[in-house]
Design a protein around this motif. Structure first.
Motif, PDB file in Angstrom:
ATOM      1  N   ILE A  80       0.850  -1.184   0.000  1.00  0.00           N
ATOM      2  CA  ILE A  80       0.000   0.000   0.000  1.00  0.00           C
ATOM      3  C   ILE A  80       0.892   1.242   0.000  1.00  0.00           C
ATOM      4  N   GLY A  81       0.617   2.126  -0.939  1.00  0.00           N
ATOM      5  CA  GLY A  81       1.370   3.372  -1.017  1.00  0.00           C
ATOM      6  C   GLY A  81       2.652   3.311  -1.823  1.00  0.00           C
ATOM      7  N   THR A  82       3.046   2.099  -2.265  1.00  0.00           N
ATOM      8  CA  THR A  82       4.238   1.977  -3.119  1.00  0.00           C
ATOM      9  C   THR A  82       4.055   2.840  -4.361  1.00  0.00           C
ATOM     10  N   ARG A  83       5.089   3.620  -4.671  1.00  0.00           N
ATOM     11  CA  ARG A  83       5.005   4.516  -5.828  1.00  0.00           C
ATOM     12  C   ARG A  83       5.504   3.759  -7.065  1.00  0.00           C
ATOM     13  N   VAL A  84       4.556   3.478  -7.962  1.00  0.00           N
ATOM     14  CA  VAL A  84       4.817   2.607  -9.116  1.00  0.00           C
ATOM     15  C   VAL A  84       4.783   3.414 -10.412  1.00  0.00           C
ATOM     16  N   LEU A  85       5.806   3.190 -11.227  1.00  0.00           N
ATOM     17  CA  LEU A  85       5.825   3.707 -12.602  1.00  0.00           C
ATOM     18  C   LEU A  85       5.631   2.527 -13.546  1.00  0.00           C
ATOM     19  N   ILE A  86       4.650   2.641 -14.434  1.00  0.00           N
ATOM     20  CA  ILE A  86       4.364   1.591 -15.408  1.00  0.00           C
ATOM     21  C   ILE A  86       5.149   1.884 -16.686  1.00  0.00           C
ATOM     22  N   VAL A  87       5.804   0.868 -17.239  1.00  0.00           N
ATOM     23  CA  VAL A  87       6.473   1.053 -18.530  1.00  0.00           C
ATOM     24  C   VAL A  87       5.976  -0.005 -19.519  1.00  0.00           C
ATOM     25  N   GLU A  88       5.865   0.425 -20.765  1.00  0.00           N
ATOM     26  CA  GLU A  88       5.329  -0.443 -21.812  1.00  0.00           C
ATOM     27  C   GLU A  88       6.081  -0.147 -23.099  1.00  0.00           C
ATOM     28  N   ASP A  89       6.227  -1.154 -23.955  1.00  0.00           N
ATOM     29  CA  ASP A  89       6.937  -0.904 -25.210  1.00  0.00           C
ATOM     30  C   ASP A  89       6.040  -0.188 -26.215  1.00  0.00           C
ATOM     31  N   ILE A  90       4.996  -0.897 -26.675  1.00  0.00           N
ATOM     32  CA  ILE A  90       4.115  -0.327 -27.695  1.00  0.00           C
ATOM     33  C   ILE A  90       2.681  -0.418 -27.210  1.00  0.00           C
ATOM     34  N   VAL A  91       1.967   0.695 -27.262  1.00  0.00           N
ATOM     35  CA  VAL A  91       0.545   0.655 -26.911  1.00  0.00           C
ATOM     36  C   VAL A  91      -0.278   0.820 -28.179  1.00  0.00           C
ATOM     37  N   THR A  92      -1.361   0.041 -28.240  1.00  0.00           N
ATOM     38  CA  THR A  92      -2.260   0.102 -29.401  1.00  0.00           C
ATOM     39  C   THR A  92      -3.628   0.578 -28.916  1.00  0.00           C
ATOM     40  N   THR A  93      -4.308  -0.273 -28.164  1.00  0.00           N
ATOM     41  CA  THR A  93      -5.596   0.128 -27.587  1.00  0.00           C
ATOM     42  C   THR A  93      -5.427   0.558 -26.138  1.00  0.00           C
ATOM     43  N   GLY A  94      -4.272   0.247 -25.547  1.00  0.00           N
ATOM     44  CA  GLY A  94      -4.027   0.593 -24.148  1.00  0.00           C
ATOM     45  C   GLY A  94      -4.518  -0.458 -23.173  1.00  0.00           C
ATOM     46  N   SER A  95      -5.047  -1.572 -23.678  1.00  0.00           N
ATOM     47  CA  SER A  95      -5.623  -2.556 -22.758  1.00  0.00           C
ATOM     48  C   SER A  95      -4.565  -3.143 -21.816  1.00  0.00           C
ATOM     49  N   SER A  96      -3.377  -3.403 -22.337  1.00  0.00           N
ATOM     50  CA  SER A  96      -2.330  -3.997 -21.509  1.00  0.00           C
ATOM     51  C   SER A  96      -1.847  -3.020 -20.432  1.00  0.00           C
ATOM     52  N   ILE A  97      -1.667  -1.767 -20.812  1.00  0.00           N
ATOM     53  CA  ILE A  97      -1.165  -0.773 -19.856  1.00  0.00           C
ATOM     54  C   ILE A  97      -2.233  -0.511 -18.775  1.00  0.00           C
ATOM     55  N   LYS A  98      -3.505  -0.572 -19.154  1.00  0.00           N
ATOM     56  CA  LYS A  98      -4.579  -0.401 -18.164  1.00  0.00           C
ATOM     57  C   LYS A  98      -4.621  -1.587 -17.204  1.00  0.00           C
ATOM     58  N   GLU A  99      -4.349  -2.782 -17.744  1.00  0.00           N
ATOM     59  CA  GLU A  99      -4.269  -3.959 -16.872  1.00  0.00           C
ATOM     60  C   GLU A  99      -3.126  -3.824 -15.876  1.00  0.00           C
ATOM     61  N   LEU A 100      -1.990  -3.325 -16.357  1.00  0.00           N
ATOM     62  CA  LEU A 100      -0.834  -3.130 -15.465  1.00  0.00           C
ATOM     63  C   LEU A 100      -1.179  -2.165 -14.338  1.00  0.00           C
ATOM     64  N   ILE A 101      -1.836  -1.074 -14.685  1.00  0.00           N
ATOM     65  CA  ILE A 101      -2.252  -0.104 -13.671  1.00  0.00           C
ATOM     66  C   ILE A 101      -3.195  -0.779 -12.677  1.00  0.00           C
ATOM     67  N   GLY A 102      -4.112  -1.598 -13.208  1.00  0.00           N
ATOM     68  CA  GLY A 102      -5.065  -2.300 -12.351  1.00  0.00           C
ATOM     69  C   GLY A 102      -4.383  -3.266 -11.392  1.00  0.00           C
ATOM     70  N   VAL A 103      -3.375  -3.983 -11.889  1.00  0.00           N
ATOM     71  CA  VAL A 103      -2.645  -4.919 -11.028  1.00  0.00           C
ATOM     72  C   VAL A 103      -1.969  -4.152  -9.894  1.00  0.00           C
ATOM     73  N   ALA A 104      -1.271  -3.064 -10.241  1.00  0.00           N
ATOM     74  CA  ALA A 104      -0.569  -2.275  -9.217  1.00  0.00           C
ATOM     75  C   ALA A 104      -1.563  -1.733  -8.183  1.00  0.00           C
ATOM     76  N   ARG A 105      -2.686  -1.230  -8.642  1.00  0.00           N
ATOM     77  CA  ARG A 105      -3.679  -0.650  -7.720  1.00  0.00           C
ATOM     78  C   ARG A 105      -4.335  -1.722  -6.859  1.00  0.00           C
ATOM     79  N   SER A 106      -4.405  -2.951  -7.373  1.00  0.00           N
ATOM     80  CA  SER A 106      -5.024  -4.016  -6.579  1.00  0.00           C
ATOM     81  C   SER A 106      -4.214  -4.295  -5.314  1.00  0.00           C
ATOM     82  N   TYR A 107      -2.946  -3.873  -5.309  1.00  0.00           N
ATOM     83  CA  TYR A 107      -2.100  -4.010  -4.108  1.00  0.00           C
ATOM     84  C   TYR A 107      -2.072  -2.715  -3.297  1.00  0.00           C
TER      85      TYR A 107
END
Ligand SMILES: [Zn+2]
Length: 166
Positions: A80-107
């Motif tokens: 809780i409170g960990t400061r996370v930066l998400i990195v991604e190579d190529i975004v198309t629809t953004g679904s993967s990057i949104k999933e990454l954000i969701g995973v981080a927030r789930s913690y």
């Protein structure tokens, strides 16, 4: 989604000297965010997260898919409170990057932002966190059931994990 174009990220990621420079640009844009963890998605995101974290002096973690669901495995711990930066190579629809954000927030993480090398979507990707992209490269993208290439009978190929026509 189908497309006539495919960007092979490993033509960049196979070159540590170039990857280092791209990650340095992520670092330049987020160095004042006190990042604790850089998080990417396997496979390309492992390299980007590691190199970005190496330059920031923080931890690098990555997600993997387990029966299609993106997860943290291998004992990676985000608190809780960990400061996370998400990195991604190529975004198309953004679904993967949104999933990454969701995973981080789930913690309970505080996602301070997201960064990608290329945004190849028709419209610039909008996220509910600060999003930095190094290159905007809008390319064609079709739903499979309305894909003009399929209608022409062009065979579909799937390099990497994506479907496309060549
Ligand atoms: Zn198609």
């Amino acid at each position: 989604m189908h497309s006539a174009h495919y960007i092979e990220k490993f033509r960049v990621l196979e070159r540590p000297d170039v990857t280092q420079k791209l990650c340095a640009e992520f670092v330049r844009r987020f160095h004042d965010e006190s990042v604790d963890v850089v998080l990417g998605a396997a496979v390309g995101g492992i390299i980007l997260a590691y190199e970005t974290a190496r330059q920031l002096g923080c931890k690098a973690m990555f997600t993997e898919r387990e029966e299609g669901v993106m997860k943290l495995r291998r004992g990676f711990a985000i608190h809780i409170g960990t400061r996370v930066l998400i990195v991604e190579d190529i975004v198309t629809t953004g679904s993967s990057i949104k999933e990454l954000i969701g995973v981080a927030r789930s913690y309970g993480a505080n996602v301070v932002g997201a960064a990608a090398i290329v945004d190849r979507g028709k419209e610039p990707l909008q996220l509910d966190v600060r999003f930095e992209v190094l290159l905007r490269l809008p390319l064609d993208l079709y739903e499979p059931n309305s894909c003009p290439l399929c209608k022409l009978g062009v065979p579909v190929q799937a390099p990497g994990s994506k479907w496309l026509h060549t």
